[in-house]
Design a protein around this motif. Structure first.
Motif, PDB file in Angstrom:
ATOM      1  N   LEU A  69       0.825  -1.209   0.000  1.00 33.34           N
ATOM      2  CA  LEU A  69       0.000   0.000   0.000  1.00 33.34           C
ATOM      3  C   LEU A  69       0.862   1.263   0.000  1.00 33.34           C
ATOM      4  CD1 LEU A  69      -2.833  -1.112   2.435  1.00 33.34           C
ATOM      5  CD2 LEU A  69      -3.026  -0.706  -0.013  1.00 33.34           C
ATOM      6  N   LEU A  70       2.009   1.215   0.658  1.00 34.42           N
ATOM      7  CA  LEU A  70       2.934   2.350   0.604  1.00 34.42           C
ATOM      8  C   LEU A  70       3.434   2.558  -0.823  1.00 34.42           C
ATOM      9  CD1 LEU A  70       5.018   1.857   3.877  1.00 34.42           C
ATOM     10  CD2 LEU A  70       3.336   3.648   3.406  1.00 34.42           C
ATOM     11  N   TYR A  71       3.672   1.446  -1.512  1.00 33.58           N
ATOM     12  CA  TYR A  71       4.091   1.537  -2.918  1.00 33.58           C
ATOM     13  C   TYR A  71       2.988   2.170  -3.769  1.00 33.58           C
ATOM     14  CZ  TYR A  71       5.095  -0.008  -7.681  1.00 33.58           C
ATOM     15  OH  TYR A  71       5.307  -0.048  -9.034  1.00 33.58           O
ATOM     16  N   ILE A  72       1.727   1.731  -3.528  1.00 34.42           N
ATOM     17  CA  ILE A  72       0.591   2.306  -4.257  1.00 34.42           C
ATOM     18  C   ILE A  72       0.479   3.803  -3.982  1.00 34.42           C
ATOM     19  CG2 ILE A  72      -1.934   2.339  -4.426  1.00 34.42           C
ATOM     20  CD1 ILE A  72      -1.936  -0.633  -3.870  1.00 34.42           C
ATOM     21  N   LEU A  73       0.676   4.189  -2.708  1.00 38.40           N
ATOM     22  CA  LEU A  73       0.573   5.598  -2.332  1.00 38.40           C
ATOM     23  C   LEU A  73       1.598   6.442  -3.077  1.00 38.40           C
ATOM     24  CD1 LEU A  73      -0.669   7.767  -0.509  1.00 38.40           C
ATOM     25  CD2 LEU A  73       1.014   7.161   1.240  1.00 38.40           C
ATOM     26  N   VAL A  74       2.834   5.955  -3.170  1.00 34.47           N
ATOM     27  CA  VAL A  74       3.890   6.691  -3.885  1.00 34.47           C
ATOM     28  C   VAL A  74       3.541   6.811  -5.359  1.00 34.47           C
ATOM     29  CG1 VAL A  74       6.310   6.630  -4.591  1.00 34.47           C
ATOM     30  CG2 VAL A  74       5.693   6.053  -2.242  1.00 34.47           C
TER      31      VAL A  74
END
Length: 273
Positions: free
Chosen positions: A52-57
């Motif tokens: 999800l952190l990857y998606i956010l970036v």
């Protein structure tokens, strides 16, 4: 492999193994199995958080969301919520049910849909409103899922007690008063989130579409669900309905939310499938 996404596959299999250990604990009171299940669930949560952190970036430059990413986010919220419930309530069965729903949501990724986008409006104001709308509706769905689970538990336990049919499963449930109290409190959180999502989504719709789109099936179902939830909260305060009646209203509202989710395929402008 059942999906093309190796990350989703890994999380699904570990999640399923974790649930097996939780079921073993629920059936036999095997605390060692519960500890193993919790450890695996923590590992699932870590993987989901990293994804999800990857998606956010990625979304900072391209504010869009696929159905698979949306379901991954909902599942992550349910896993996170199960940790909090286990910490605060110590309700083993509720934690298990929340994780079963979380797994079911994640398992929807097994459906081989094309990775269509939920297109955000090009106008900056509408785009920001839609980002807020998606955030609120996701949070509302998670909280109201817990409300529905609590309502189902209340109706089951209430019926069993009324007919004097005791089962060992009932000993692993909180009391009716506690279930009713937390169902009402979760409703107080989930309903305002749902109403906020409806207001921001409607504002964005009016900026980018015609007013006739307010009669879209998905919009109508969402407003019906919101109306049912509001009525349930009002009745619990004014009419002072008992816990069983409140649970029924909450389940009707949740059924409308589920119908609204699957109505995306019939929507003229809000397709997620």
């Amino acid at each position: 492999m059942m999906t093309q996404d190796l990350l989703t596959d890994a999380v699904l299999y570990i999640y399923a193994l974790s649930l097996l250990f939780f079921v073993s604990d629920a059936a036999s009171g095997n605390r060692s199995a519960r500890r193993v299940g919790t450890g695996l669930l923590v590992f699932v949560w870590v993987i989901q958080t990293a994804f999800l952190l990857y998606i956010l970036v990625q979304s900072l430059s391209n504010p869009s969301l696929t159905i698979r990413e949306f379901l991954f986010y909902v599942s992550w919220l349910l896993v996170s919520l199960s940790f909090l419930l286990n910490r605060w309530l110590r309700a083993d069965l509720l934690v298990l049910l929340v994780n079963v729903v979380g797994f079911a949501v994640l398992a929807l990724n097994l459906l081989e849909h094309q990775r269509r986008k939920m297109e955000l409006a090009t106008e900056e104001v509408a785009r920001r409103l839609l980002v807020v709308h998606i955030s609120f509706i996701t949070l509302a769905f998670v909280v109201l899922t817990v409300t529905a689970l609590l309502g189902s538990m209340y109706l089951f336990l209430h019926r069993r007690l009324k007919t004097k049919k005791w089962t060992p499963l009932m000993s692993r449930m909180p009391g009716l008063e506690l279930i009713d109290r937390y169902a009402y409190r979760s409703g107080l959180i989930g309903v305002p989130l749902l109403l906020l999502s409806l207001s921001t989504g409607t504002a964005a719709l009016m900026l980018t579409k015609s007013l006739s789109d307010l009669l879209d099936l998905k919009v109508v179902l969402a407003y019906l669900a919101g109306a049912v939830y509001v009525v349930s909260l009002v009745r619990s305060k004014i009419a002072r309905d008992d816990g069983a009646e409140l649970a029924r209203w909450n389940l009707i509202g949740y059924a409308l939310l589920i119908a609204d989710f699957f109505a995306s395929a019939l929507s003229s402008f809000h397709r997620m499938f």
